[in-house]
Design an enzyme around this catalytic site. Structure first.
Site, mmCIF file in Angstrom:
data_model
loop_
_atom_site.group_PDB
_atom_site.id
_atom_site.type_symbol
_atom_site.label_atom_id
_atom_site.label_comp_id
_atom_site.label_asym_id
_atom_site.label_seq_id
_atom_site.Cartn_x
_atom_site.Cartn_y
_atom_site.Cartn_z
ATOM 1 N N ASP A 30 21.474 -0.257 163.556
ATOM 2 C CA ASP A 30 20.037 -0.224 163.256
ATOM 3 C C ASP A 30 19.578 1.179 162.872
ATOM 4 O O ASP A 30 20.134 2.168 163.345
ATOM 5 C CB ASP A 30 19.268 -0.722 164.490
ATOM 6 C CG ASP A 30 17.855 -1.152 164.147
ATOM 7 O OD1 ASP A 30 17.561 -1.368 162.951
ATOM 8 O OD2 ASP A 30 17.041 -1.285 165.079
ATOM 9 N N ASN A 78 16.626 -11.520 158.827
ATOM 10 C CA ASN A 78 16.438 -10.435 157.844
ATOM 11 C C ASN A 78 16.072 -10.942 156.442
ATOM 12 O O ASN A 78 15.663 -10.153 155.586
ATOM 13 C CB ASN A 78 17.684 -9.539 157.764
ATOM 14 C CG ASN A 78 17.880 -8.632 158.969
ATOM 15 O OD1 ASN A 78 19.001 -8.308 159.367
ATOM 16 N ND2 ASN A 78 16.788 -8.192 159.581
ATOM 17 N N ARG A 81 12.690 -9.952 154.806
ATOM 18 C CA ARG A 81 12.396 -8.619 154.236
ATOM 19 C C ARG A 81 12.087 -8.733 152.740
ATOM 20 O O ARG A 81 12.411 -9.746 152.112
ATOM 21 C CB ARG A 81 13.598 -7.706 154.458
ATOM 22 C CG ARG A 81 13.824 -7.447 155.946
ATOM 23 C CD ARG A 81 14.852 -6.392 156.172
ATOM 24 N NE ARG A 81 14.996 -6.144 157.599
ATOM 25 C CZ ARG A 81 15.514 -5.058 158.126
ATOM 26 N NH1 ARG A 81 15.967 -4.093 157.336
ATOM 27 N NH2 ARG A 81 15.608 -4.912 159.423
ATOM 28 N N ARG A 204 16.748 -3.703 172.317
ATOM 29 C CA ARG A 204 16.653 -5.168 172.339
ATOM 30 C C ARG A 204 17.861 -5.745 171.625
ATOM 31 O O ARG A 204 18.557 -5.054 170.886
ATOM 32 C CB ARG A 204 15.351 -5.655 171.702
ATOM 33 C CG ARG A 204 15.110 -5.140 170.293
ATOM 34 C CD ARG A 204 13.830 -5.706 169.669
ATOM 35 N NE ARG A 204 13.546 -5.045 168.396
ATOM 36 C CZ ARG A 204 12.725 -4.007 168.264
ATOM 37 N NH1 ARG A 204 12.082 -3.512 169.310
ATOM 38 N NH2 ARG A 204 12.532 -3.449 167.075
HETATM 39 C C1 IPE Z 1 18.919 -6.261 163.929
HETATM 40 O O1 IPE Z 1 18.106 -5.252 163.454
HETATM 41 C C2 IPE Z 1 19.757 -6.831 162.823
HETATM 42 C C3 IPE Z 1 20.799 -5.965 162.282
HETATM 43 C C4 IPE Z 1 21.096 -4.771 162.725
HETATM 44 C C5 IPE Z 1 21.545 -6.532 161.190
HETATM 45 P P1 IPE Z 1 16.597 -5.521 162.990
HETATM 46 O O2 IPE Z 1 16.104 -4.221 162.476
HETATM 47 O O3 IPE Z 1 16.533 -6.684 162.078
HETATM 48 O O4 IPE Z 1 15.898 -5.904 164.348
HETATM 49 P P2 IPE Z 1 14.368 -5.801 164.790
HETATM 50 O O5 IPE Z 1 13.542 -6.439 163.700
HETATM 51 O O6 IPE Z 1 14.058 -4.351 164.919
HETATM 52 O O7 IPE Z 1 14.297 -6.519 166.098
HETATM 53 C C1 IPE Z 2 19.629 -1.947 159.981
HETATM 54 O O1 IPE Z 2 18.693 -0.986 159.601
HETATM 55 C C2 IPE Z 2 20.184 -2.723 158.813
HETATM 56 C C3 IPE Z 2 19.738 -4.124 158.755
HETATM 57 C C4 IPE Z 2 18.958 -4.726 159.612
HETATM 58 C C5 IPE Z 2 20.200 -4.902 157.613
HETATM 59 P P1 IPE Z 2 17.187 -1.372 159.345
HETATM 60 O O2 IPE Z 2 17.011 -1.725 157.915
HETATM 61 O O3 IPE Z 2 16.711 -2.392 160.313
HETATM 62 O O4 IPE Z 2 16.468 0.022 159.628
HETATM 63 P P2 IPE Z 2 15.121 0.262 160.392
HETATM 64 O O5 IPE Z 2 15.239 -0.379 161.736
HETATM 65 O O6 IPE Z 2 14.035 -0.367 159.567
HETATM 66 O O7 IPE Z 2 15.001 1.737 160.468
HETATM 67 MG MG MG Z 3 15.884 -2.280 162.169
#
Ligand code: IPE
Ligand code: IPE
Ligand code: MG
Length: 257
Positions: A30, A78, A81, A204
């Site tokens: 993340d 995801n 997004r 989490r």
């Molecule tokens: C969890 O991260 C999913 C991955 C790392 C692929 P997210 O960024 O989607 O999780 P939330 O939205 O912060 O809970």
């Molecule tokens: C994790 O990084 C990658 C995926 C969930 C695909 P994020 O894209 O969630 O990055 P943040 O949490 O927005 O910084």
């Molecule tokens: Mg994230």
């Protein structure tokens, strides 16, 4: 509060001279978006940089003797997004498999993919199958990529499989047990994670391996995923070694202790 390492690094492992490497490690990768935004870059740049951290993590896992490394790359949630970001992540997955599969295979890495397969882009399905088929007989690190993965979705799919077996008369309802549920999940072939790491400071699970995490140790690192490297993995393992896994029991004092 910052996590304190126990003064005895082998605390929690019965004082043995070599603390065991956690054999099964899973990572919630993340912080790609924040890494990019903090540099004034579009979020997509963070995902690109994140692929380099994936390579570093797989290499480090092999060097440290980790048996199974599970990486959460894209969740079933995801898809919500912006399309541009989803397209970038899909493109990066394709590039990663096309460019890195031969090297992974050469290094004896076995690739497995978990997550639902029915609602993913048609051009990605054959790549996932190719990665699994080519590396099927490899025996060094097992790299599990959680793609289009959600723990609740996985449990629903497992429940449907078991319900179909009950409906056909193959299995009796009262014979459904924990082993049958574990064996019906996408992760049926390997052990539950000893250690689950999440980068970016969030604390989490975000729908990751909820059944399998029953007795996992959690380590939350402040580093953003693109900055993850072997030293961060070693740091997480050192914290893991300071933990005392009890599985609901009590710690048995050693004779003379
Ligand atoms: C969890 O991260 C999913 C991955 C790392 C692929 P997210 O960024 O989607 O999780 P939330 O939205 O912060 O809970
Ligand atoms: C994790 O990084 C990658 C995926 C969930 C695909 P994020 O894209 O969630 O990055 P943040 O949490 O927005 O910084
Ligand atoms: Mg994230």
């Amino acid at each position: 509060m910052a996590e304190q390492l126990a003064s005895d690094p082998f605390h929690g492992f019965g004082g043995s001279s070599q603390p065991p490497v956690p054999e099964n490690v899973a990572i919630i990768m993340d912080g790609n978006g924040r890494w990019a935004q903090s540099r004034g870059l579009p979020r997509t740049q963070g995902h690109r940089k994140g692929v380099e951290a994936v390579r570093a993590a797989v290499r480090a896992a092999g060097e440290l003797g980790i048996k199974t490394l599970t990486l959460f790359s894209f969740s079933s949630e995801n898809w919500s997004r912006p399309a541009e970001e989803v397209n970038e992540i899909m493109g990066l997955l394709k590039i990663f498999i096309r460019r890195d599969l031969a090297d992974l295979h050469k290094e004896g890495v076995r690739v497995s993919i978990i997550g639902a397969r029915d609602n993913i882009p048609e051009d990605i399905k054959p790549l996932l199958e190719e990665a699994e088929n080519l590396t099927r007989n490899n025996t060094s690190t097992r790299l599990v990529i959680a793609f289009n993965y959600g723990s609740r979705d996985e449990i629903v799919r497992a429940t449907q499989k078991i319900a179909a077996r009950v409906a056909s008369g193959e299995v009796r309802a009262q014979d459904v047990d924990q082993d049958m549920i574990s064996a019906s999940l996408d992760t049926a072939e390997w052990a539950d994670p000893d250690l689950i790491i999440r980068t970016s400071g969030e604390q989490r699970l975000s729908n990751f391996l909820m059944w399998q995490a029953a007795y996992s140790e959690f380590v939350f690192l402040d580093c953003l995923w693109p900055d993850f490297d072997k030293a961060e993995l070693q740091n997480a393992i050192d914290i893991y070694h300071s933990r005392d896994r009890r599985y609901g029991g009590v710690k048995v004092a050693k004779a003379g202790a």
